[in-house]
Design an enzyme around this catalytic site. Structure first.
Site, PDB file in Angstrom:
ATOM      1  N   ASP A 258      35.408  11.755  34.204  1.00 34.86           N
ATOM      2  CA  ASP A 258      36.039  11.309  35.406  1.00 34.86           C
ATOM      3  C   ASP A 258      35.534  11.848  36.733  1.00 34.86           C
ATOM      4  OD1 ASP A 258      36.476   8.849  35.604  1.00 34.86           O
ATOM      5  OD2 ASP A 258      38.169   9.257  35.389  1.00 34.86           O
TER       6      ASP A 258
ATOM      7  N   LYS B 205      34.274  -0.931  30.261  1.00 36.04           N
ATOM      8  CA  LYS B 205      33.232   0.567  29.589  1.00 36.04           C
ATOM      9  C   LYS B 205      32.849   0.425  28.148  1.00 36.04           C
ATOM     10  CE  LYS B 205      35.591   2.492  33.713  1.00 36.04           C
ATOM     11  NZ  LYS B 205      36.619   3.025  34.246  1.00 36.04           N
TER      12      LYS B 205
ATOM     13  N   GLN C  53      42.751   5.677  32.761  1.00 40.53           N
ATOM     14  CA  GLN C  53      42.420   4.759  33.341  1.00 40.53           C
ATOM     15  C   GLN C  53      43.386   4.561  34.231  1.00 40.53           C
ATOM     16  OE1 GLN C  53      39.925   2.216  33.270  1.00 40.53           O
ATOM     17  NE2 GLN C  53      40.602   1.818  35.028  1.00 40.53           N
TER      18      GLN C  53
END
Ligand code: NAD
Length: 305
Positions: free
Chosen positions: A126, A59, A103
């Site tokens: 997210d 990422k 994460q």
């Protein structure tokens, strides 16, 4: 009688992702040329899971390639929920950070819901904060989870008709199943949601014009579950004997489906691309960039087209 074999497009998610990333890179370059700082994504990794470490590296690399900044915060496996939330809180208050990604999975004792709620909703790239989930439910602007956004881009790119189509979504997670069902419904599809307790899953799938499998059960969807001409999106990724396998038996879907995403170079590259898109969107919505009069919606339009 078996259906007539048809031409199936195996989706090249990487090619589409590369095209969109180029537009995002152009949009970032224009911001920087206008005297603004580039967007910045903060990634938080708790523990030593090698797969998670490799995901966040990917990422960050993707950020760098489109000219975005990224910062990494690592905490040990022993970190408490309070310690993780303290880091998130610091990033929330940091005006130089536009997007925050924690994460998953998190170690035992750190509740993902508590961490998701701690993220400033305007930096929630997210799309997991309850406020953004609520905006999605209400059809209002907000940050939407990346995988469902990527799926919508794939369907759009391949001109799959959505209005009035019957979309079947297998899986009801907050990160894939529920949001993709809402996005498809917003696009005027008629959506059926399936899950582990659904009766006659194969029969329901056979009625789908659009079939999204987000389960994590290797090759769950068989050729005879697919209606001829259906668009099949395989989100699932499982490991079988060291190899990655999707939820759909892709090879047997070829010749039946109109399009099918392969488990490699399918949905995955689009997920990361939508993370970049969300980071740019968060940057713009927050009026970030360090200069008033920063470029606004016209590059958004070009990045989104
Ligand atoms: P999850 O475990 O949170 O949800 C799985 C869902 O599948 C649940 O709603 C469950 O009810 C349903 N389910 C389980 N077994 C079933 C069965 N036999 N029949 C029907 N439904 C069943 O998973 P998730 O986070 O939504 O992810 C789903 C899959 O997608 C995983 O394999 C994950 O690795 C993958 N994934 C891929 C990407 C990507 O970018 N490619 C992104 C996110 C998730």
């Amino acid at each position: 009688m078996p259906p007539e074999p048809r031409q199936t497009v195996v989706v090249d998610g990487l090619a589409l992702a590369t095209e969109i990333r180029q537009r995002l890179a152009d949009a970032v370059a224009r911001q920087v040329a206008a005297g603004c700082r580039p967007p910045c994504l903060a990634v938080v990794l708790v523990g030593n899971d090698p797969a998670s470490a490799s995901y966040i590296k990917g990422k960050q690399r993707a950020c760098g390639r489109v000219g975005m900044d990224s910062v990494e915060h690592r905490l040990p496996d022993s970190a408490s929920e309070t310690e993780v939330i303290e880091v998130v809180d610091r990033l929330n208050r940091d005006a130089g950070v536009d997007g925050i990604l924690v994460q998953l999975p998190l170690p035992k004792g750190v509740r993902p819901t508590a961490v998701a709620e701690a993220v400033d909703p305007t930096k929630d790239v997210d799309g997991l904060h309850p406020m953004n989930a609520g905006y999605l439910l209400l059809g209002q602007p907000g940050l939407v989870p990346c995988t469902p956004l990527g799926i919508m881009k794939i369907l759009e790119h391949h001109a799959i008709p959505l209005e009035g189509a019957h979309a079947v979504v297998i899986g009801r997670s907050a990160i894939v199943g529920k949001p993709i069902a809402l996005l498809l419904q917003r696009a005027n599809a008629t959506v059926t949601m399936c899950h582990s307790r659904t009766r006659d899953l194969a029969g329901v799938c056979r009625e789908a014009d659009i079939l999204v499998a987000a389960v994590g059960v290797p090759r769950l969807v068989k050729a005879d579950w697919i209606q001829p001409g259906a668009a099949v999106i395989d989100v699932g990724v499982s490991e079988v004997n060291g190899a990655l396998v999707g939820d759909v038996d892709t090879e047997s879907a070829v010749g039946i489906a109109s399009i099918v995403t392969p488990h490699r170079r399918g949905v995955g590259p689009m997920t990361i691309t939508m993370l970049l898109q969300n980071t740019l969107d968060a940057y713009r919505r927050r009026g970030a960039g360090g200069r008033s009069g920063a470029l606004t919606s016209d590059d958004d339009a070009s990045a989104r087209s």
